[in-house]
Enzyme design. Structure first.
Site, mmCIF file in Angstrom:
data_model
loop_
_atom_site.group_PDB
_atom_site.id
_atom_site.type_symbol
_atom_site.label_atom_id
_atom_site.label_comp_id
_atom_site.label_asym_id
_atom_site.label_seq_id
_atom_site.Cartn_x
_atom_site.Cartn_y
_atom_site.Cartn_z
ATOM 1 N N ARG A 138 4.018 11.313 5.504
ATOM 2 C CA ARG A 138 4.042 10.618 4.214
ATOM 3 C C ARG A 138 4.648 11.507 3.131
ATOM 4 O O ARG A 138 5.441 11.051 2.315
ATOM 5 C CB ARG A 138 2.632 10.172 3.830
ATOM 6 C CG ARG A 138 2.176 8.957 4.620
ATOM 7 C CD ARG A 138 0.733 8.590 4.364
ATOM 8 N NE ARG A 138 0.417 7.339 5.052
ATOM 9 C CZ ARG A 138 -0.788 6.760 5.058
ATOM 10 N NH1 ARG A 138 -1.794 7.330 4.411
ATOM 11 N NH2 ARG A 138 -0.981 5.626 5.714
ATOM 12 N N GLN A 159 -0.489 3.040 0.412
ATOM 13 C CA GLN A 159 -0.648 4.262 -0.388
ATOM 14 C C GLN A 159 -1.529 3.987 -1.605
ATOM 15 O O GLN A 159 -2.373 4.815 -1.982
ATOM 16 C CB GLN A 159 0.719 4.778 -0.861
ATOM 17 C CG GLN A 159 1.760 4.962 0.215
ATOM 18 C CD GLN A 159 1.311 5.865 1.339
ATOM 19 O OE1 GLN A 159 0.690 6.898 1.107
ATOM 20 N NE2 GLN A 159 1.606 5.472 2.567
ATOM 21 N N TYR A 201 7.803 2.318 5.875
ATOM 22 C CA TYR A 201 7.247 3.081 7.008
ATOM 23 C C TYR A 201 6.334 4.215 6.547
ATOM 24 O O TYR A 201 6.354 4.619 5.403
ATOM 25 C CB TYR A 201 8.298 3.527 8.005
ATOM 26 C CG TYR A 201 9.406 4.464 7.612
ATOM 27 C CD1 TYR A 201 9.340 5.325 6.520
ATOM 28 C CD2 TYR A 201 10.559 4.506 8.392
ATOM 29 C CE1 TYR A 201 10.362 6.188 6.225
ATOM 30 C CE2 TYR A 201 11.603 5.375 8.107
ATOM 31 C CZ TYR A 201 11.498 6.217 7.021
ATOM 32 O OH TYR A 201 12.523 7.076 6.740
ATOM 33 N N GLU A 202 5.494 4.658 7.483
ATOM 34 C CA GLU A 202 4.411 5.618 7.210
ATOM 35 C C GLU A 202 3.438 5.099 6.157
ATOM 36 O O GLU A 202 2.858 5.869 5.388
ATOM 37 C CB GLU A 202 4.974 6.987 6.796
ATOM 38 C CG GLU A 202 5.901 7.606 7.814
ATOM 39 C CD GLU A 202 5.296 7.696 9.206
ATOM 40 O OE1 GLU A 202 4.063 7.770 9.329
ATOM 41 O OE2 GLU A 202 6.066 7.693 10.183
ATOM 42 N N GLY A 203 3.240 3.801 6.133
ATOM 43 C CA GLY A 203 2.312 3.180 5.187
ATOM 44 C C GLY A 203 3.041 2.628 3.985
ATOM 45 O O GLY A 203 3.663 3.373 3.229
#
Length: 604
Positions: A304, A452, A445-447
């Protein structure tokens, strides 16, 4: 236009905002001062500019391809990755005990930005490998660490992160991939994983998959997920490559951007193979059973932060291209009559506004990211326990902002880059559109940004009653006091906007703390807006500190005068045009929740 790494601005952030010389005095970092940072950054800039940047456009028009389970990467990528490994760039922040260089994240962050600016599709392979190394360093056995980490640091092998599945999306409680114990410490894995970055490629001889799966009989939901190490090729006792594992790429995605980065669908346990004694991908457990999500979050947090750096990177590249175009493109007479005929478009106030927006966003987010990296280094190396805790809390608060705010701003900056180009920006041949297409994945992507924001609201603000958030606000107020001591117009303007933004932030923190349990829908209706307010404030705070540092440099007569004057001007622009939005965001959060959910579901 070629890419030029902003080394001077990075070093300014390290020296004036992140206190790199203090970081260099921490245990293990004694040779990582400004002199080392400059040498490393200049070499990384050379590699990024000369080797990676020329391949960026090639990767967009000639992306990775799949045929019969084999992925062939863009021409030139394989050779560039070999140079990347030989140059030691994969091991920059990793322990020297495994072949790394052991440098602070404060220095590594700048290198990550440069490599991503030069070629984001390429950089995704080392990004995921970094995450796999971090997970093994934290939860792997000594045997796993010795067998896999040195090979990944050298670039001989790469790493992946296998989380989601077709039915799961971001809801990892729905993961179905199963792991059957063989009774000898190994497991057979069966299942399908999607969106696996560099899940198959031809740039390294082996790929180390870190896979979330459920051991047969494990509890339902996230409490029953374990993490497994599943290499593409099994490893023999002597460390050589053995049998081809039962893990296969069945397709790669056709994407809007980052086209050279192969995004794979992986099938585990599909057909067995020689030396496997039947179907099932052979893997070993990382850490303890049913703690896989905990370990995977180590990878996710590292990723992230790195994705936030990608946002800054693509914004910088888009800004450089737009600024170069604006200084070359001749169109229309300036409104002030300063040029008799048609002039380059950089003479026009609105083009200047767009370029200053791009520049201010990028510099603010870079400063925030490098300061956050310094907190990470102190959290891991400072000898004082309480100082480590404070820095860890600060860093954890900043991660969703670095990821969420920097990536959201990158889309705006890349879009402005297209706008500066006018109609030519909409034409693929100019290259401006690629940055917008590449940037679009970063908020996903990655949340996603909402994920977040949920983290910021729940774990980072609500859980401790806003204690960490209010503590940071106190630090910002101290910067306001320093601004008040300056008599410059830029400092006065920054003080006015920073104070209003900080007060808006504090009011939203109070709202989140009070309403989280009583009216959660109201809080989460404004969660992304809260993230954007907080990110704007934190980046603006760093720009305020940068303004003060630049004024000190100008007063002392030290440093590059044009650079320092530009920093003051950019910081003032940030205050007046970006930070000034904070009170409106507060109003949307505190007063606007009801309108978010007012429309009946059936009306959509």
């Amino acid at each position: 236009m070629s890419y030029t790494a902003p080394v001077k601005d990075m070093l300014f952030c390290m020296k004036e905002l992140a206190d790199l010389e203090v970081i260099a005095r921490l245990p293990g970092f004694d040779e990582a001062g400004l002199e080392t940072a400059q040498a490393v950054l200049e070499e990384c800039a050379r590699f990024s500019q000369e080797v990676l940047a020329p391949l960026n456009r090639e990767g967009d028009i000639n992306p990775s391809s799949w045929k019969d389970g084999v992925v062939t990467t863009t021409p030139g990528f394989k050779q560039a990755f070999r140079q990347f490994g030989e140059g030691g760039w994969q091991g920059l922040q990793h322990p020297d005990a495994f072949g790394g260089q052991g440098l602070p994240k404060t220095i590594g962050a700048a290198c990550i930005e440069m490599i991503n600016s030069a070629n984001m599709s390429f950089s995704l392979c080392p990004l995921l490998t970094d995450g796999a190394i971090e997970a093994l360093l934290t939860a792997g056995t000594a045997e796993q660490q010795q067998a896999f980490i040195p090979k990944m640091i050298s670039g001989e092998w790469t790493g992946t992160m296998n989380l989601t599945e077709p039915q799961a999306g971001s809801d990892l409680a729905l993961v179905r991939t199963r792991a059957e114990p063989l009774g000898d410490g190994r497991y057979r894995l069966f299942g399908t994983k999607i969106f696996i970055t560099y899940g198959e490629h031809d740039m390294a001889e082996n790929i180390v998959h870190l896979v979330l799966a459920r051991v047969v009989g494990a509890p339902e939901g996230v409490k029953g997920i374990s993490l497994f190490l599943v290499p593409k090729f099994l490893i023999n006792a002597d460390g050589s490559l053995g049998a081809r594992n039962d893990a296969w790429c069945v397709s790669i995605e056709h994407k809007l951007g980052i086209k050279a980065s192969p995004t794979a669908v992986l099938q585990f346990g599909d057909k067995g193979g020689p030396g496997l004694d039947g179907p099932g991908a052979i893997g070993t457990l990382i850490g303890a059973e049913n703690r896989g999500l905990e370990y995977m979050f180590i990878m996710m947090n590292a990723a992230r932060y790195a994705v936030g750096m990608q946002g800054i990177a693509v914004a910088e590249r888009a800004y450089q291209k737009a600024a170069a175009f604006a200084k070359e493109r001749v169109q229309s007479r300036p409104v002030d009559g300063s040029v008799a005929g048609s002039a380059t478009i950089i003479h026009h106030p609105d083009v200047r506004r767009m370029l200053m927006t791009m520049r201010a966003y990028t510099e603010g987010c870079r400063a925030l990211a490098i300061v956050s990296a310094a907190a990470f280094d102190a959290a891991h190396r400072h000898p004082d326990v309480e100082t480590r805790k404070q820095n860890q809390a600060f860093y954890e608060f900043m991660v969703p902002l670095v990821k969420g705010y920097s990536t959201e701003m990158s889309i705006e900056v890349a879009s402005l880059g297209v706008q500066v180009h006018g109609g030519m920006g909409f034409i693929e041949e100019t290259g401006a559109a690629q940055y917008l297409r590449d940037a679009r994945i970063l908020t996903i992507y990655e949340g996603t940004t909402a994920i977040q924001a949920n983290d910021l609201v729940g774990r980072k603000t609500g859980r401790d009653g806003g204690r960490v958030a209010k503590g940071i606000a106190t630090q910002i107020a101290a910067t306001e006091a320093e601004l008040g001591a300056s008599e410059s117009a830029a400092a006065r303007s920054m003080l006015k906007c920073l104070k209003a933004a900080r007060e808006a932030f504090e009011q939203v923190v109070d709202f989140v703390v009070v309403e989280s349990k009583a009216n959660p829908n109201a809080v989460f209706a404004g969660s992304v807006t809260y993230l954007m307010l907080a990110g704007n404030l934190m980046a603006g705070w760093q720009m305020a500190r940068a303004l003060l540092a630049a004024e000190r440099g100008l007063a002392s007569g030290e440093g590059d005068t044009s650079f320092l004057n530009a920093k003051v001007a950019t910081a003032r622009f940030y205050a007046e045009h970006l930070l000034s939005k904070a009170p409106g965001l507060r109003d949307a959060i505190v007063d606007g929740a009801e309108s978010v959910t007012a429309l009946p579901l059936e009306a959509f």
